[in-house]
Design an enzyme around this catalytic site. Structure first.
Site, PDB file in Angstrom:
ATOM      1  CE  LYS A  69     -40.393  63.610 -69.523  1.00  0.00           C
ATOM      2  NZ  LYS A  69     -39.750  64.813 -70.053  1.00  0.00           N
ATOM      3  CG  ASN A  90     -44.681  65.840 -71.568  1.00  0.00           C
ATOM      4  OD1 ASN A  90     -45.522  65.711 -72.455  1.00  0.00           O
ATOM      5  ND2 ASN A  90     -44.290  67.022 -71.134  1.00  0.00           N
ATOM      6  CB  SER A 158     -22.361  57.514 -82.998  1.00  0.00           C
ATOM      7  OG  SER A 158     -22.359  57.124 -81.639  1.00  0.00           O
TER       8      SER A 158
END
EC number: 1.1.1.25
Length: 276
Positions: A69, A90, A158
């Site tokens: 992708k 996609n 994070s």
């Protein structure tokens, strides 16, 4: 003179398990479109070469699944806004001027499936587990539904915080660590692939309550591991990702052919096919 049949395909590796050829063949039959749709498996690192060959040999459009992708994102000449935000593509379509446009229909597929199940997203508190590509692809369409808050929770906090920052102008979103989740939610979406290996995400069952609707992006012949865990904790309803798969396919088909196919019958066929 025989009519030229338009060619479509799905690229992935591995691709043997893909349901896309089955879905798009049914869509074509339902909408009386003349087309072929095949599954192609380039070697890792060979996607761009394979996609160039496919389009230069007359391919009109393709779907792209793991692990290509991000490659498809790089390959497209132009991107839709949702593909740009998702950082992944996609769906590719060759335009009449020869340019190739990249789109991402995953988030729309998820939202349409949730709405079809009559899940209220507007004003809801939504928890999205995972902060990988699958999560990033659905954030903007979810925020477009105006939830009260979207909380992205990931093992590495994070990564979740980074996604929240990236989408902060699109709605009320925050990123936290999985271990920091300590309350219940109206809608819980699992975008992690832990269920494919029979594992659960490392999050407390405090996320579930009797009003929660749970959605697992993975699917299989039976109830997914995550959904079973949610049901054992008394949630209102639990759905797997098969409807999202069909929904994103319908959105791709619409981009290519300008027609929106019906999904209910095809979802039934697919479910039956999975359970055989």
């Amino acid at each position: 003179m025989t009519q030229q049949v338009d060619r479509y395909a799905v690229f992935g590796n591995p691709i043997g398990q893909s349901k896309s050829p089955f879905i798009h063949t049914l869509f074509a039959r339902q909408t009386s479109q003349q087309l072929t749709y095949s599954a192609l498996q380039p070697e890792h690192g060979e996607f761009i070469t394979a996609a160039k060959a496919f389009f230069s040999e007359g391919g009109r459009g393709c779907n792209v699944t793991a692990p290509f992708k991000e490659d498809a994102y790089q390959f497209a000449n132009r991107l839709t806004e949702r593909a740009e935000l998702a950082g992944a593509v996609n769906t590719l379509k060759k335009l009449d001027d020869g340019e190739i446009i990249g789109d991402n229909t995953d988030g729309e597929g998820l939202v349409q499936d949730l709405l079809q199940h009559q899940v209220t997203l507007k004003g809801a508190r939504v928890l999205l587990l995972g902060a990988g590509g699958a999560a990033r692809g659905v954030i903007q369409p979810l925020l477009d539904q105006k939830p009260q808050q979207l909380v992205v929770a990931n093992r590495t906090s994070s990564k979740a915080e980074l996604l929240a920052e990236m989408f902060s102008s699109h709605g009320n979103i925050k990123g936290i660590g999985l271990s920091d989740v300590n309350e219940g939610f109206d809608v819980i979406i699992n975008s992690t692939s832990s269920g494919l290996s029979g594992q659960l995400p490392e999050v407390s069952d405090v996320i579930f309550n009797s009003n929660s609707t749970v959605y697992d992006m993975v699917y299989g012949s039976g109830t997914t591991v995550f959904n079973q865990w949610a049901l054992d904790n008394g949630v209102h309803a639990a759905y797997d990702g098969l409807g999202m798969l069909v929904g994103q396919a319908a959105e791709s088909f619409m981009l290519w052919r300008g027609l929106r196919p019906g999904t209910k019958q095809i979802l039934r066929e697919l479910r039956k096919n999975l359970e055989m």
